[in-house]
Design a protein around this motif. Structure first.
Motif, PDB file in Angstrom:
ATOM      1  N   VAL A   1       0.858  -1.183   0.000  1.00  0.00           N
ATOM      2  CA  VAL A   1       0.000   0.000   0.000  1.00  0.00           C
ATOM      3  C   VAL A   1       0.896   1.234   0.000  1.00  0.00           C
ATOM      4  CG1 VAL A   1      -1.754   1.308   1.266  1.00  0.00           C
ATOM      5  CG2 VAL A   1      -1.872  -1.193   1.184  1.00  0.00           C
ATOM      6  N   GLY A   2       0.600   2.167  -0.893  1.00  0.00           N
ATOM      7  CA  GLY A   2       1.404   3.381  -1.004  1.00  0.00           C
ATOM      8  C   GLY A   2       0.532   4.597  -1.229  1.00  0.00           C
ATOM      9  N   ARG A   3       1.193   5.720  -1.336  1.00  0.00           N
ATOM     10  CA  ARG A   3       0.497   6.973  -1.619  1.00  0.00           C
ATOM     11  C   ARG A   3       1.252   7.712  -2.702  1.00  0.00           C
ATOM     12  NH1 ARG A   3      -0.307  10.411   3.528  1.00  0.00           N
ATOM     13  NH2 ARG A   3      -1.248  11.670   1.916  1.00  0.00           N
ATOM     14  N   SER A   4       0.512   8.385  -3.560  1.00  0.00           N
ATOM     15  CA  SER A   4       1.135   9.215  -4.586  1.00  0.00           C
ATOM     16  C   SER A   4       0.416  10.556  -4.618  1.00  0.00           C
ATOM     17  CB  SER A   4       1.064   8.523  -5.953  1.00  0.00           C
ATOM     18  OG  SER A   4      -0.272   8.187  -6.271  1.00  0.00           O
ATOM     19  N   GLN A   5       1.165  11.566  -4.971  1.00  0.00           N
ATOM     20  CA  GLN A   5       0.580  12.902  -5.016  1.00  0.00           C
ATOM     21  C   GLN A   5       0.232  13.255  -6.450  1.00  0.00           C
ATOM     22  OE1 GLN A   5       2.936  16.016  -3.285  1.00  0.00           O
ATOM     23  NE2 GLN A   5       1.137  17.246  -2.874  1.00  0.00           N
ATOM     24  N   GLY A   6      -0.992  13.700  -6.625  1.00  0.00           N
ATOM     25  CA  GLY A   6      -1.467  14.115  -7.935  1.00  0.00           C
ATOM     26  C   GLY A   6      -1.999  15.533  -7.870  1.00  0.00           C
ATOM     27  N   GLU A   7      -2.672  15.935  -8.905  1.00  0.00           N
ATOM     28  CA  GLU A   7      -3.175  17.312  -8.963  1.00  0.00           C
ATOM     29  C   GLU A   7      -4.251  17.597  -7.925  1.00  0.00           C
ATOM     30  OE1 GLU A   7      -6.376  17.767 -12.368  1.00  0.00           O
ATOM     31  OE2 GLU A   7      -4.564  16.773 -13.149  1.00  0.00           O
ATOM     32  N   HIS A   8      -4.895  16.550  -7.396  1.00  0.00           N
ATOM     33  CA  HIS A   8      -5.947  16.733  -6.391  1.00  0.00           C
ATOM     34  C   HIS A   8      -5.483  16.307  -4.998  1.00  0.00           C
ATOM     35  CE1 HIS A   8      -8.727  17.718  -9.567  1.00  0.00           C
ATOM     36  NE2 HIS A   8      -8.419  16.591 -10.193  1.00  0.00           N
ATOM     37  N   GLY A   9      -4.188  16.231  -4.786  1.00  0.00           N
ATOM     38  CA  GLY A   9      -3.656  15.857  -3.482  1.00  0.00           C
ATOM     39  C   GLY A   9      -3.191  14.408  -3.457  1.00  0.00           C
ATOM     40  N   TRP A  10      -3.090  13.879  -2.262  1.00  0.00           N
ATOM     41  CA  TRP A  10      -2.583  12.518  -2.072  1.00  0.00           C
ATOM     42  C   TRP A  10      -3.666  11.481  -2.340  1.00  0.00           C
ATOM     43  CZ3 TRP A  10       2.383  11.353  -1.451  1.00  0.00           C
ATOM     44  CH2 TRP A  10       3.250  12.383  -1.088  1.00  0.00           C
ATOM     45  N   HIS A  11      -3.236  10.354  -2.918  1.00  0.00           N
ATOM     46  CA  HIS A  11      -4.151   9.269  -3.254  1.00  0.00           C
ATOM     47  C   HIS A  11      -3.502   7.947  -2.849  1.00  0.00           C
ATOM     48  CE1 HIS A  11      -7.588   7.656  -5.522  1.00  0.00           C
ATOM     49  NE2 HIS A  11      -6.779   6.645  -5.790  1.00  0.00           N
ATOM     50  N   THR A  12      -4.272   7.098  -2.200  1.00  0.00           N
ATOM     51  CA  THR A  12      -3.781   5.775  -1.821  1.00  0.00           C
ATOM     52  C   THR A  12      -3.830   4.845  -3.028  1.00  0.00           C
ATOM     53  OG1 THR A  12      -4.545   6.066   0.444  1.00  0.00           O
ATOM     54  CG2 THR A  12      -4.153   3.812  -0.274  1.00  0.00           C
ATOM     55  N   HIS A  13      -2.757   4.103  -3.208  1.00  0.00           N
ATOM     56  CA  HIS A  13      -2.705   3.124  -4.300  1.00  0.00           C
ATOM     57  C   HIS A  13      -2.079   1.837  -3.791  1.00  0.00           C
ATOM     58  CE1 HIS A  13       1.383   4.899  -4.647  1.00  0.00           C
ATOM     59  NE2 HIS A  13       1.717   3.637  -4.916  1.00  0.00           N
ATOM     60  N   LEU A  14      -2.123   0.823  -4.612  1.00  0.00           N
ATOM     61  CA  LEU A  14      -1.463  -0.436  -4.329  1.00  0.00           C
ATOM     62  C   LEU A  14      -0.302  -0.549  -5.316  1.00  0.00           C
ATOM     63  CD1 LEU A  14      -1.959  -2.784  -2.350  1.00  0.00           C
ATOM     64  CD2 LEU A  14      -3.121  -3.981  -4.192  1.00  0.00           C
ATOM     65  N   HIS A  15       0.908  -0.682  -4.806  1.00  0.00           N
ATOM     66  CA  HIS A  15       2.081  -0.867  -5.658  1.00  0.00           C
ATOM     67  C   HIS A  15       2.305  -2.364  -5.817  1.00  0.00           C
ATOM     68  CE1 HIS A  15       6.070  -0.581  -7.375  1.00  0.00           C
ATOM     69  NE2 HIS A  15       6.436  -1.508  -6.510  1.00  0.00           N
ATOM     70  N   SER A  16       2.025  -2.884  -7.003  1.00  0.00           N
ATOM     71  CA  SER A  16       2.192  -4.300  -7.277  1.00  0.00           C
ATOM     72  C   SER A  16       3.674  -4.557  -7.513  1.00  0.00           C
ATOM     73  CB  SER A  16       1.361  -4.698  -8.498  1.00  0.00           C
ATOM     74  OG  SER A  16       1.408  -6.086  -8.684  1.00  0.00           O
ATOM     75  N   HIS A  17       4.307  -5.262  -6.570  1.00  0.00           N
ATOM     76  CA  HIS A  17       5.765  -5.357  -6.566  1.00  0.00           C
ATOM     77  C   HIS A  17       6.315  -6.575  -7.300  1.00  0.00           C
ATOM     78  CE1 HIS A  17       9.847  -4.889  -5.296  1.00  0.00           C
ATOM     79  NE2 HIS A  17       9.826  -6.062  -4.692  1.00  0.00           N
ATOM     80  N   VAL A  18       5.789  -7.763  -7.014  1.00  0.00           N
ATOM     81  CA  VAL A  18       6.350  -8.962  -7.619  1.00  0.00           C
ATOM     82  C   VAL A  18       5.269 -10.027  -7.745  1.00  0.00           C
ATOM     83  CG1 VAL A  18       7.150  -9.972  -5.437  1.00  0.00           C
ATOM     84  CG2 VAL A  18       8.330 -10.575  -7.538  1.00  0.00           C
ATOM     85  N   ALA A  19       5.357 -10.796  -8.820  1.00  0.00           N
ATOM     86  CA  ALA A  19       4.464 -11.940  -9.018  1.00  0.00           C
ATOM     87  C   ALA A  19       5.262 -13.015  -9.739  1.00  0.00           C
ATOM     88  CB  ALA A  19       3.243 -11.552  -9.843  1.00  0.00           C
ATOM     89  N   ALA A  20       4.901 -14.258  -9.495  1.00  0.00           N
ATOM     90  CA  ALA A  20       5.602 -15.363 -10.137  1.00  0.00           C
ATOM     91  C   ALA A  20       4.742 -16.616 -10.119  1.00  0.00           C
ATOM     92  CB  ALA A  20       6.923 -15.638  -9.416  1.00  0.00           C
ATOM     93  N   ALA A  21       4.964 -17.450 -11.112  1.00  0.00           N
ATOM     94  CA  ALA A  21       4.395 -18.800 -11.152  1.00  0.00           C
ATOM     95  C   ALA A  21       5.562 -19.756 -11.346  1.00  0.00           C
ATOM     96  CB  ALA A  21       3.396 -18.943 -12.288  1.00  0.00           C
ATOM     97  N   LEU A  22       5.512 -20.871 -10.656  1.00  0.00           N
ATOM     98  CA  LEU A  22       6.587 -21.843 -10.746  1.00  0.00           C
ATOM     99  C   LEU A  22       6.745 -22.366 -12.172  1.00  0.00           C
ATOM    100  CD1 LEU A  22       6.006 -23.954  -7.508  1.00  0.00           C
ATOM    101  CD2 LEU A  22       7.885 -22.344  -7.963  1.00  0.00           C
TER     102      LEU A  22
END
Length: 136
Positions: free
Chosen positions: A85-106
């Protein structure tokens, strides 16, 4: 969050999991987190004996509200996905987002749409938690 949007996302995730012949779920226990970590290490190897993401950091991310998901073929976890879970600043202020970091299948499971199943489950999870943006 609009209930219809969430319901549609949940349905999309369920259909993708069925196509991939897996069950995808959020992970919480230390054993589950360790299985997920082992998958990333198998698919994204670092130097011998090292790990991509330490178990204590993984537990902290999950405990702090992040997403850790696993795809199961029967009782065996064959794919995993992590988002912070992260936050980024845009033109309308701060917004909560999900930073998708890693995924894998064997190896041997990568051609079944398991990655798509994990990402769609992650999307449904995010929407259920009032997070309407995922970034990479």
């Amino acid at each position: 969050m609009d209930p219809d949007t969430v319901e549609c996302a949940v349905d999309d995730a369920a259909r993708a999991a069925a196509r991939g012949r897996v069950e995808v779920r959020a992970l919480h226990s230390l054993d589950e987190l360790e299985e997920a970590r082992a998958i990333w290490d198998a698919v994204w190897p670092t130097v011998p004996g090292a790990t991509e993401i330490t178990q204590n950091l993984l537990r902290a991310i999950e405990h702090a509200g992040g997403y850790v998901g696993g795809a199961y073929d029967g009782d065996r976890m064959v794919g995993s996905c992590l988002a912070i879970v992260g936050r980024s600043q845009g033109e309308h202020g701060w917004h909560t987002h999900l930073h998708s970091h890693v995924a894998a299948a064997l190896p041997g499971f990568a051609d079944r749409g398991i990655g798509t199943s994990l990402k769609l489950h992650q999307r449904a999870w995010a929407l259920r938690h009032d997070i309407d943006r995922i970034v990479w």
